[in-house]
Design a protein around this motif. Structure first.
Motif, PDB file in Angstrom:
ATOM      1  N   THR A  42      54.588  56.002  50.943  1.00 42.29           N
ATOM      2  CA  THR A  42      53.633  54.663  50.828  1.00 42.29           C
ATOM      3  C   THR A  42      53.851  53.833  52.216  1.00 42.29           C
ATOM      4  O   THR A  42      54.853  53.897  52.766  1.00 42.29           O
ATOM      5  CB  THR A  42      54.550  53.654  49.953  1.00 42.29           C
ATOM      6  N   LEU A  43      52.700  53.470  52.723  1.00 40.87           N
ATOM      7  CA  LEU A  43      52.527  52.754  53.966  1.00 40.87           C
ATOM      8  C   LEU A  43      52.666  51.362  53.437  1.00 40.87           C
ATOM      9  O   LEU A  43      51.861  50.546  52.747  1.00 40.87           O
ATOM     10  CB  LEU A  43      51.501  52.868  54.852  1.00 40.87           C
ATOM     11  N   VAL A  44      53.801  50.523  54.066  1.00 43.33           N
ATOM     12  CA  VAL A  44      54.066  49.247  53.689  1.00 43.33           C
ATOM     13  C   VAL A  44      53.626  48.225  54.694  1.00 43.33           C
ATOM     14  O   VAL A  44      54.085  48.391  55.834  1.00 43.33           O
ATOM     15  CB  VAL A  44      55.749  48.731  53.441  1.00 43.33           C
ATOM     16  N   LEU A  45      52.936  47.367  54.330  1.00 42.39           N
ATOM     17  CA  LEU A  45      52.359  46.215  55.227  1.00 42.39           C
ATOM     18  C   LEU A  45      53.532  44.987  54.865  1.00 42.39           C
ATOM     19  O   LEU A  45      53.476  44.634  53.771  1.00 42.39           O
ATOM     20  CB  LEU A  45      51.092  45.712  54.753  1.00 42.39           C
ATOM     21  N   ARG A  46      53.783  44.364  55.977  1.00 45.10           N
ATOM     22  CA  ARG A  46      54.929  43.366  55.751  1.00 45.10           C
ATOM     23  C   ARG A  46      54.560  42.209  56.602  1.00 45.10           C
ATOM     24  O   ARG A  46      53.650  42.376  57.623  1.00 45.10           O
ATOM     25  CB  ARG A  46      56.423  43.647  56.002  1.00 45.10           C
ATOM     26  N   GLY A  47      54.810  41.022  56.525  1.00 41.78           N
ATOM     27  CA  GLY A  47      54.698  39.621  57.131  1.00 41.78           C
ATOM     28  C   GLY A  47      53.491  39.023  56.746  1.00 41.78           C
ATOM     29  O   GLY A  47      52.841  39.363  55.729  1.00 41.78           O
ATOM     30  N   THR A  48      53.172  38.269  57.463  1.00 39.87           N
ATOM     31  CA  THR A  48      51.985  37.330  57.280  1.00 39.87           C
ATOM     32  C   THR A  48      51.092  36.979  58.378  1.00 39.87           C
ATOM     33  O   THR A  48      51.447  37.240  59.517  1.00 39.87           O
ATOM     34  CB  THR A  48      52.372  35.825  56.748  1.00 39.87           C
ATOM     35  N   ILE A  49      49.794  37.028  58.124  1.00 40.11           N
ATOM     36  CA  ILE A  49      48.892  36.817  59.365  1.00 40.11           C
ATOM     37  C   ILE A  49      49.277  35.370  60.006  1.00 40.11           C
ATOM     38  O   ILE A  49      49.226  34.598  59.739  1.00 40.11           O
ATOM     39  CB  ILE A  49      47.528  36.860  58.919  1.00 40.11           C
ATOM     40  N   GLY A  50      49.299  35.668  61.451  1.00 39.81           N
ATOM     41  CA  GLY A  50      49.718  34.499  61.990  1.00 39.81           C
ATOM     42  C   GLY A  50      51.229  34.144  62.111  1.00 39.81           C
ATOM     43  O   GLY A  50      51.603  33.113  62.729  1.00 39.81           O
ATOM     44  N   GLY A  51      52.021  35.049  61.367  1.00 39.37           N
ATOM     45  CA  GLY A  51      53.412  34.935  61.363  1.00 39.37           C
ATOM     46  C   GLY A  51      54.248  35.073  62.574  1.00 39.37           C
ATOM     47  O   GLY A  51      53.840  35.479  63.392  1.00 39.37           O
ATOM     48  N   THR A  52      55.344  34.601  62.626  1.00 38.21           N
ATOM     49  CA  THR A  52      56.055  34.615  63.961  1.00 38.21           C
ATOM     50  C   THR A  52      57.693  35.037  63.603  1.00 38.21           C
ATOM     51  O   THR A  52      57.843  35.111  62.139  1.00 38.21           O
ATOM     52  CB  THR A  52      56.229  33.365  64.899  1.00 38.21           C
ATOM     53  N   GLY A  53      58.358  35.575  64.550  1.00 41.23           N
ATOM     54  CA  GLY A  53      59.777  35.946  64.149  1.00 41.23           C
ATOM     55  C   GLY A  53      59.691  37.226  63.002  1.00 41.23           C
ATOM     56  O   GLY A  53      59.025  38.051  63.300  1.00 41.23           O
ATOM     57  N   THR A  54      60.532  36.870  61.936  1.00 35.71           N
ATOM     58  CA  THR A  54      60.474  37.957  60.898  1.00 35.71           C
ATOM     59  C   THR A  54      59.262  38.074  60.055  1.00 35.71           C
ATOM     60  O   THR A  54      59.305  39.030  59.498  1.00 35.71           O
ATOM     61  CB  THR A  54      61.816  37.813  60.238  1.00 35.71           C
ATOM     62  N   ALA A  55      58.446  37.211  60.103  1.00 34.46           N
ATOM     63  CA  ALA A  55      57.384  37.014  59.265  1.00 34.46           C
ATOM     64  C   ALA A  55      56.065  37.744  60.189  1.00 34.46           C
ATOM     65  O   ALA A  55      54.853  37.697  59.536  1.00 34.46           O
ATOM     66  CB  ALA A  55      57.017  35.411  58.701  1.00 34.46           C
ATOM     67  N   ILE A  56      56.227  38.393  61.435  1.00 39.56           N
ATOM     68  CA  ILE A  56      55.138  38.696  62.207  1.00 39.56           C
ATOM     69  C   ILE A  56      54.709  40.062  61.377  1.00 39.56           C
ATOM     70  O   ILE A  56      55.444  40.810  60.795  1.00 39.56           O
ATOM     71  CB  ILE A  56      55.620  39.178  63.528  1.00 39.56           C
ATOM     72  N   PRO A  57      53.377  40.321  61.277  1.00 39.73           N
ATOM     73  CA  PRO A  57      52.936  41.439  60.699  1.00 39.73           C
ATOM     74  C   PRO A  57      53.347  42.774  61.250  1.00 39.73           C
ATOM     75  O   PRO A  57      53.530  42.930  62.256  1.00 39.73           O
ATOM     76  CB  PRO A  57      51.363  41.185  60.845  1.00 39.73           C
ATOM     77  N   GLY A  58      53.407  43.735  60.277  1.00 45.04           N
ATOM     78  CA  GLY A  58      54.159  44.990  60.985  1.00 45.04           C
ATOM     79  C   GLY A  58      53.680  46.080  59.650  1.00 45.04           C
ATOM     80  O   GLY A  58      53.178  45.634  58.600  1.00 45.04           O
ATOM     81  N   SER A  59      54.279  47.339  60.068  1.00 48.60           N
ATOM     82  CA  SER A  59      53.951  48.411  58.905  1.00 48.60           C
ATOM     83  C   SER A  59      55.004  49.260  59.031  1.00 48.60           C
ATOM     84  O   SER A  59      55.569  49.451  60.237  1.00 48.60           O
ATOM     85  CB  SER A  59      52.602  48.913  58.989  1.00 48.60           C
ATOM     86  N   PHE A  60      55.352  49.788  57.847  1.00 49.75           N
ATOM     87  CA  PHE A  60      56.511  51.433  58.209  1.00 49.75           C
ATOM     88  C   PHE A  60      56.213  51.890  56.785  1.00 49.75           C
ATOM     89  O   PHE A  60      55.720  51.539  55.890  1.00 49.75           O
ATOM     90  CB  PHE A  60      57.846  50.458  58.105  1.00 49.75           C
ATOM     91  N   LEU A  61      56.891  53.329  56.913  1.00 51.75           N
ATOM     92  CA  LEU A  61      56.546  54.289  56.176  1.00 51.75           C
ATOM     93  C   LEU A  61      57.890  54.336  55.198  1.00 51.75           C
ATOM     94  O   LEU A  61      58.942  54.515  55.741  1.00 51.75           O
ATOM     95  CB  LEU A  61      56.291  55.451  56.628  1.00 51.75           C
ATOM     96  N   VAL A  62      57.374  54.458  53.731  1.00 50.57           N
ATOM     97  CA  VAL A  62      58.617  54.473  53.020  1.00 50.57           C
ATOM     98  C   VAL A  62      58.307  55.984  52.160  1.00 50.57           C
ATOM     99  O   VAL A  62      57.310  56.233  51.736  1.00 50.57           O
ATOM    100  CB  VAL A  62      58.823  53.496  51.605  1.00 50.57           C
ATOM    101  N   ASN A  63      59.351  56.891  52.107  1.00 45.46           N
ATOM    102  CA  ASN A  63      59.368  58.000  51.463  1.00 45.46           C
ATOM    103  C   ASN A  63      59.591  58.049  49.992  1.00 45.46           C
ATOM    104  O   ASN A  63      60.669  57.050  49.803  1.00 45.46           O
ATOM    105  CB  ASN A  63      60.360  59.009  52.094  1.00 45.46           C
ATOM    106  N   ASN A  64      58.747  58.339  49.167  1.00 45.55           N
ATOM    107  CA  ASN A  64      58.987  58.021  47.685  1.00 45.55           C
ATOM    108  C   ASN A  64      59.743  59.620  47.005  1.00 45.55           C
ATOM    109  O   ASN A  64      59.210  59.984  45.804  1.00 45.55           O
ATOM    110  CB  ASN A  64      57.546  57.963  47.126  1.00 45.55           C
ATOM    111  N   TYR A  65      60.421  60.160  47.793  1.00 50.73           N
ATOM    112  CA  TYR A  65      61.224  61.382  47.260  1.00 50.73           C
ATOM    113  C   TYR A  65      62.588  61.308  47.600  1.00 50.73           C
ATOM    114  O   TYR A  65      63.181  60.534  48.078  1.00 50.73           O
ATOM    115  CB  TYR A  65      60.560  62.779  47.770  1.00 50.73           C
TER     116      TYR A  65
END
Length: 65
Positions: A42-65
């Motif tokens: 799963t490609l996870v999208l995190r954060g909010t548009i226009g966010g700063t600090g820990t709320a900055i937009p980003g993405s990471f991969l989660v293994n489902n196995y």
């Protein structure tokens, strides 16, 4: 809007853009040699548009196995 392209047979580059404006929100590079593409992931999208600090937009991969 998510757009993926492969420049070589090993890497996939994913751009996540704002569908209304076309502005790049974040991007992700998937290395096919490092990731087990025969398994669900799963490609996870995190954060909010226009966010700063820990709320900055980003993405990471989660293994489902």
């Amino acid at each position: 809007m998510i757009r993926a392209k492969s420049v070589d047979p090993v890497s996939y580059f994913v751009d996540i853009k704002n569908a209304a404006t076309g502005v790049l929100i974040t991007s992700f590079t998937l290395n096919a040699l490092a990731a087990k593409l025969s398994k669900n992931q799963t490609l996870v999208l995190r954060g909010t548009i226009g966010g700063t600090g820990t709320a900055i937009p980003g993405s990471f991969l989660v293994n489902n196995y």
